[in-house]
Write a protein that holds these residues in place. Structure first.
Motif, PDB file in Angstrom:
ATOM      1  N   ILE A 288       0.837  -1.210   0.000  1.00 46.00           N
ATOM      2  CA  ILE A 288       0.000   0.000   0.000  1.00 46.00           C
ATOM      3  C   ILE A 288       0.869   1.255   0.000  1.00 46.00           C
ATOM      4  O   ILE A 288       0.657   2.190  -0.766  1.00 46.00           O
ATOM      5  N   ASN A 289       1.903   1.252   0.856  1.00 48.89           N
ATOM      6  CA  ASN A 289       2.764   2.434   0.970  1.00 48.89           C
ATOM      7  C   ASN A 289       3.636   2.661  -0.258  1.00 48.89           C
ATOM      8  O   ASN A 289       3.890   3.799  -0.643  1.00 48.89           O
ATOM      9  N   ASP A 290       4.124   1.568  -0.881  1.00 50.11           N
ATOM     10  CA  ASP A 290       5.133   1.695  -1.929  1.00 50.11           C
ATOM     11  C   ASP A 290       4.575   1.895  -3.337  1.00 50.11           C
ATOM     12  O   ASP A 290       5.273   2.382  -4.216  1.00 50.11           O
ATOM     13  N   LEU A 291       3.331   1.502  -3.560  1.00 51.05           N
ATOM     14  CA  LEU A 291       2.741   1.752  -4.880  1.00 51.05           C
ATOM     15  C   LEU A 291       2.506   3.250  -5.037  1.00 51.05           C
ATOM     16  O   LEU A 291       2.090   3.917  -4.085  1.00 51.05           O
ATOM     17  N   GLY A 292       2.741   3.762  -6.233  1.00 50.00           N
ATOM     18  CA  GLY A 292       2.507   5.192  -6.464  1.00 50.00           C
ATOM     19  C   GLY A 292       1.053   5.459  -6.792  1.00 50.00           C
ATOM     20  O   GLY A 292       0.384   4.628  -7.389  1.00 50.00           O
ATOM     21  N   ILE A 293       0.567   6.635  -6.371  1.00 55.99           N
ATOM     22  CA  ILE A 293      -0.775   7.052  -6.796  1.00 55.99           C
ATOM     23  C   ILE A 293      -0.631   8.388  -7.525  1.00 55.99           C
ATOM     24  O   ILE A 293      -0.066   9.338  -6.991  1.00 55.99           O
ATOM     25  N   GLY A 294      -1.063   8.405  -8.772  1.00 53.52           N
ATOM     26  CA  GLY A 294      -0.913   9.602  -9.601  1.00 53.52           C
ATOM     27  C   GLY A 294      -2.153  10.473  -9.562  1.00 53.52           C
ATOM     28  O   GLY A 294      -3.198  10.077  -9.050  1.00 53.52           O
ATOM     29  N   ILE A 295      -2.013  11.691 -10.103  1.00 48.51           N
ATOM     30  CA  ILE A 295      -3.164  12.597 -10.191  1.00 48.51           C
ATOM     31  C   ILE A 295      -3.264  13.151 -11.606  1.00 48.51           C
ATOM     32  O   ILE A 295      -2.295  13.676 -12.154  1.00 48.51           O
ATOM     33  N   GLU A 296      -4.433  12.982 -12.195  1.00 45.57           N
ATOM     34  CA  GLU A 296      -4.766  13.697 -13.434  1.00 45.57           C
ATOM     35  C   GLU A 296      -6.177  14.222 -13.251  1.00 45.57           C
ATOM     36  O   GLU A 296      -7.058  13.491 -12.801  1.00 45.57           O
ATOM     37  N   ASN A 297      -6.380  15.484 -13.547  1.00 43.58           N
ATOM     38  CA  ASN A 297      -7.713  16.077 -13.419  1.00 43.58           C
ATOM     39  C   ASN A 297      -8.241  16.531 -14.769  1.00 43.58           C
ATOM     40  O   ASN A 297      -7.495  16.600 -15.750  1.00 43.58           O
ATOM     41  N   LYS A 298      -9.523  16.824 -14.785  1.00 45.52           N
ATOM     42  CA  LYS A 298     -10.149  17.327 -16.002  1.00 45.52           C
ATOM     43  C   LYS A 298     -10.831  18.657 -15.689  1.00 45.52           C
ATOM     44  O   LYS A 298     -11.538  18.769 -14.688  1.00 45.52           O
ATOM     45  N   ILE A 299     -10.559  19.633 -16.547  1.00 45.61           N
ATOM     46  CA  ILE A 299     -11.260  20.909 -16.476  1.00 45.61           C
ATOM     47  C   ILE A 299     -12.002  21.040 -17.800  1.00 45.61           C
ATOM     48  O   ILE A 299     -11.377  21.193 -18.851  1.00 45.61           O
ATOM     49  N   VAL A 300     -13.318  20.895 -17.731  1.00 46.64           N
ATOM     50  CA  VAL A 300     -14.139  20.907 -18.943  1.00 46.64           C
ATOM     51  C   VAL A 300     -14.647  22.322 -19.171  1.00 46.64           C
ATOM     52  O   VAL A 300     -15.272  22.916 -18.284  1.00 46.64           O
ATOM     53  N   LEU A 301     -14.346  22.868 -20.347  1.00 49.16           N
ATOM     54  CA  LEU A 301     -14.808  24.210 -20.702  1.00 49.16           C
ATOM     55  C   LEU A 301     -15.882  24.083 -21.775  1.00 49.16           C
ATOM     56  O   LEU A 301     -15.637  23.494 -22.836  1.00 49.16           O
ATOM     57  N   LEU A 302     -17.073  24.615 -21.505  1.00 50.16           N
ATOM     58  CA  LEU A 302     -18.164  24.568 -22.482  1.00 50.16           C
ATOM     59  C   LEU A 302     -18.348  25.945 -23.104  1.00 50.16           C
ATOM     60  O   LEU A 302     -18.411  26.941 -22.379  1.00 50.16           O
ATOM     61  N   PHE A 303     -18.419  25.977 -24.420  1.00 51.69           N
ATOM     62  CA  PHE A 303     -18.485  27.246 -25.137  1.00 51.69           C
ATOM     63  C   PHE A 303     -19.779  27.368 -25.936  1.00 51.69           C
ATOM     64  O   PHE A 303     -20.436  26.366 -26.237  1.00 51.69           O
ATOM     65  N   GLU A 304     -20.096  28.631 -26.264  1.00 57.15           N
ATOM     66  CA  GLU A 304     -21.261  28.916 -27.108  1.00 57.15           C
ATOM     67  C   GLU A 304     -21.078  28.286 -28.484  1.00 57.15           C
ATOM     68  O   GLU A 304     -21.987  27.675 -29.036  1.00 57.15           O
ATOM     69  N   LYS A 305     -19.853  28.477 -29.044  1.00 55.81           N
ATOM     70  CA  LYS A 305     -19.597  27.910 -30.373  1.00 55.81           C
ATOM     71  C   LYS A 305     -18.132  27.478 -30.484  1.00 55.81           C
ATOM     72  O   LYS A 305     -17.276  27.896 -29.695  1.00 55.81           O
ATOM     73  N   VAL A 306     -17.870  26.663 -31.487  1.00 54.67           N
ATOM     74  CA  VAL A 306     -16.513  26.134 -31.699  1.00 54.67           C
ATOM     75  C   VAL A 306     -15.652  27.182 -32.405  1.00 54.67           C
ATOM     76  O   VAL A 306     -16.066  27.749 -33.414  1.00 54.67           O
ATOM     77  N   PHE A 307     -14.452  27.449 -31.863  1.00 56.79           N
ATOM     78  CA  PHE A 307     -13.533  28.400 -32.514  1.00 56.79           C
ATOM     79  C   PHE A 307     -12.142  27.770 -32.670  1.00 56.79           C
ATOM     80  O   PHE A 307     -11.156  28.457 -32.875  1.00 56.79           O
ATOM     81  N   TRP A 308     -12.067  26.451 -32.542  1.00 58.58           N
ATOM     82  CA  TRP A 308     -10.781  25.758 -32.600  1.00 58.58           C
ATOM     83  C   TRP A 308     -10.796  24.774 -33.777  1.00 58.58           C
ATOM     84  O   TRP A 308     -11.865  24.403 -34.264  1.00 58.58           O
ATOM     85  N   PRO A 309      -9.610  24.316 -34.188  1.00 61.29           N
ATOM     86  CA  PRO A 309      -9.553  23.414 -35.349  1.00 61.29           C
ATOM     87  C   PRO A 309     -10.184  22.050 -35.067  1.00 61.29           C
ATOM     88  O   PRO A 309     -10.290  21.619 -33.910  1.00 61.29           O
ATOM     89  N   ASN A 310     -10.588  21.370 -36.129  1.00 62.67           N
ATOM     90  CA  ASN A 310     -11.313  20.097 -36.032  1.00 62.67           C
ATOM     91  C   ASN A 310     -10.348  18.913 -35.868  1.00 62.67           C
ATOM     92  O   ASN A 310     -10.261  18.043 -36.722  1.00 62.67           O
ATOM     93  N   VAL A 311      -9.615  18.913 -34.759  1.00 57.22           N
ATOM     94  CA  VAL A 311      -8.700  17.803 -34.448  1.00 57.22           C
ATOM     95  C   VAL A 311      -9.114  17.226 -33.088  1.00 57.22           C
ATOM     96  O   VAL A 311      -9.867  17.860 -32.354  1.00 57.22           O
ATOM     97  N   GLU A 312      -8.609  16.041 -32.762  1.00 59.94           N
ATOM     98  CA  GLU A 312      -9.017  15.426 -31.498  1.00 59.94           C
ATOM     99  C   GLU A 312      -8.353  16.065 -30.291  1.00 59.94           C
ATOM    100  O   GLU A 312      -8.926  16.140 -29.217  1.00 59.94           O
ATOM    101  N   PHE A 313      -7.107  16.489 -30.480  1.00 60.71           N
ATOM    102  CA  PHE A 313      -6.345  17.027 -29.357  1.00 60.71           C
ATOM    103  C   PHE A 313      -5.638  18.304 -29.766  1.00 60.71           C
ATOM    104  O   PHE A 313      -5.083  18.375 -30.861  1.00 60.71           O
ATOM    105  N   LEU A 314      -5.640  19.298 -28.895  1.00 61.02           N
ATOM    106  CA  LEU A 314      -4.872  20.526 -29.089  1.00 61.02           C
ATOM    107  C   LEU A 314      -3.774  20.532 -28.038  1.00 61.02           C
ATOM    108  O   LEU A 314      -4.019  20.144 -26.894  1.00 61.02           O
ATOM    109  N   GLY A 315      -2.583  20.957 -28.419  1.00 60.61           N
ATOM    110  CA  GLY A 315      -1.492  20.942 -27.439  1.00 60.61           C
ATOM    111  C   GLY A 315      -0.641  22.193 -27.479  1.00 60.61           C
ATOM    112  O   GLY A 315      -0.522  22.853 -28.518  1.00 60.61           O
ATOM    113  N   VAL A 316      -0.071  22.529 -26.326  1.00 59.53           N
ATOM    114  CA  VAL A 316       0.882  23.640 -26.217  1.00 59.53           C
ATOM    115  C   VAL A 316       2.252  23.042 -25.933  1.00 59.53           C
ATOM    116  O   VAL A 316       2.403  22.275 -24.973  1.00 59.53           O
ATOM    117  N   VAL A 317       3.250  23.367 -26.764  1.00 62.00           N
ATOM    118  CA  VAL A 317       4.615  22.861 -26.527  1.00 62.00           C
ATOM    119  C   VAL A 317       5.422  23.926 -25.794  1.00 62.00           C
ATOM    120  O   VAL A 317       5.188  25.119 -25.954  1.00 62.00           O
TER     121      VAL A 317
END
Length: 481
Positions: A288-317
């Motif tokens: 129990i102590n030695d296994l790692g527990i990770g964190i990933e969260n989701k922040i869902v933003l809902l918009f009036e209309k789409v203004f982004w490109p039609n791809v599955e994922f957008l990323g910032v490098v």
């Protein structure tokens, strides 16, 4: 199975064996369903006011959004959950083939941008992806050479010291950091804590990865139908005795049964908020102590209309993986004008300290960096998950930390007398996944059934829990739009 009397009362022999399942996530519901169908008396105790655990489909925006798990990893007959999803006729949206370096997404499905909003040429993204794959292959030589373990980050830096041809400069270096950021998202942990010895020990099923378009809730609701589930029952104590198990909940009520199946998340076990009598053996506590527990969260933003490109994922490098980020485009898979920002590891921890409004603001600010020229109006609604600070989860899912062995998952799974363990952190092959949790629930149910009926000398009375039923069919996959 329930004792209203708070004094220690003797186990009553009833007409059929009884089991208490602690936790109503996929592992708990799978175990409860299987034991109920094998004619056991089953009670499920759940601390939340809903079932599902780290599967949580939110409908507040008028359509289903999974704030927890949202993919089926491996759309194939070998996936134990596939027949359930297939029978329900739930569509999946394919986000990756079998051999994606980023697991649940193919590199072609991304639009990446630098911090000035310039799009990275697709050719550079693909080429950098190949370099990243070569670097990961080289880390295998590093782990064979060194007797001790090290982090995946340290192994990568050793590879880059030795192989100047794999070093990247400028924009390509930033894209490589983004690939590392996506890897950190897969493990929900930072690269300097992920074990190079064990990072690839998980079994990836064939068939690619399917996004649950209608959310996971219909699946868990179907499995839970007709079960006796007590919501708002937070377990505080589990007592094992030669003739049964006694479970106490927060308000002092006790439940007794022949056996119990414990499926609470690893983060909750780590917090020691459940007392065990007798105490868990040292090897179990260490797991129990030695296994790692990770964190990933989701922040869902809902918009009036789409203004982004039609791809599955957008990323910032960016220069470091911590500075990179990515958004899942729900419009591509579901037709709704929403993006999901998905911070992991330390970034997720930092953002969890903020209010929901401030967290949504962080996500929107990142979005404006990558689309500075878009006519972007602020979101009309936002949803924010808190898997790290939620006392019912205290983390997202398990992973292998530096210097610890991969058999910790198996050690966590091993039963103690008539107490059985299940959940994604007890799956040696599929940790961190819904089908892993589901499968461990079935395994715990079968172990429990055998143990209890052996004691009664009635092994021939009941059907096996994991018996084959209808011919297995894989779920429907929607082709990419």
């Amino acid at each position: 199975m329930e004792s209203e009397d708070k004094s220690d009362c003797q186990m009553q022999r009833v007409s059929s064996p009884s089991v208490i399942v602690i936790g109503s996530g996929f592992a708990g519901i799978a175990a409860a369903r299987a034991l109920h169908d094998a004619m056991f008396q089953v009670i499920v105790l759940e601390s939340r006011d809903r079932i599902g655990g780290r599967v949580h489909t939110d409908y507040s925006s008028g359509f289903p959004v999974d704030l927890g798990a949202s993919w089926l990893h491996g759309v194939c007959k070998e996936n134990p959950l596939a027949p359930v999803i297939g029978r329900l006729g739930l569509p999946l949206y394919r986000t990756s083939g079998d051999n994606s370096v980023l697991y649940d997404h193919d590199l072609e499905s991304y639009a990446l941008y630098d911090l000035d909003g310039n799009q990275v040429p697709q050719e550079l993204v693909s080429k950098t992806g190949e370099t990243f794959e070569s670097i990961l292959k080289e880390t295998d030589l590093v782990r064979q050479e060194f007797s001790g373990d090290m982090s995946i980050q340290r192994a990568i830096s050793i590879v880059l010291e030795r192989r100047p041809d794999l070093r990247l400069e400028g924009l390509a270096h930033k894209v490589l950091q983004w690939c590392l950021c996506r890897m950190e998202g897969w493990f929900a942990a930072d690269a300097d804590t992920i074990s190079v010895k064990c990072w690839d020990q998980e079994v990836l099923l064939p068939g690619g990865h399917g996004f649950m378009v209608r959310g996971y809730l219909p699946v868990i609701n179907t499995l839970a139908k007709g079960l006796d589930i007590r919501l708002g029952h937070r377990v505080t104590k589990v007592v094992r005795r030669y003739n049964g198990v006694k479970v106490t909940v927060e308000d002092g009520r006790t439940f007794i049964a022949d056996a119990a199946v414990l499926t609470v998340p690893l983060g909750v076990l780590k917090s020691n908020c459940i007392k065990f009598e007798p105490r868990l053996p040292k090897w179990k506590e260490e797991a129990i102590n030695d296994l790692g527990i990770g964190i990933e969260n989701k922040i869902v933003l809902l918009f009036e209309k789409v203004f982004w490109p039609n791809v599955e994922f957008l990323g910032v490098v960016a220069e470091t993986s911590h500075g990179c980020s990515y958004f899942l485009n729900l419009h591509k898979a579901t037709g709704h004008s929403a993006l999901v920002y998905m911070p992991a590891g330390q970034l997720a921890r930092d953002i969890e300290k903020l209010s929901d409004e401030a967290a949504a603001n962080v996500a929107f600010t990142q979005l404006l960096k990558l689309l500075p020229n878009a006519s972007a109006s602020p979101p009309i609604q936002y949803l924010v998950s808190h898997w790290g600070t939620d006392k019912n989860s205290l983390g997202s899912y398990s992973y292998d930390t530096v210097g610890k062995s991969h058999d910790l998952y198996e050690r966590l799974r091993i039963p103690l007398d008539n107490l059985f363990f299940a959940g994604e952190a007890t799956s040696i092959d599929y940790p961190g996944s819904v089908h892993g949790a589901y499968f461990t629930g079935l395994m715990a149910a079968e172990d429990c059934r055998m143990r209890v009926l052996e004691r009664y000398g009635e092994l021939d009375l009941f059907q096996p829990v994991m018996g084959e039923e209808v011919p297995v069919s894989a779920p429907i996959l929607i082709s990419r739009m």
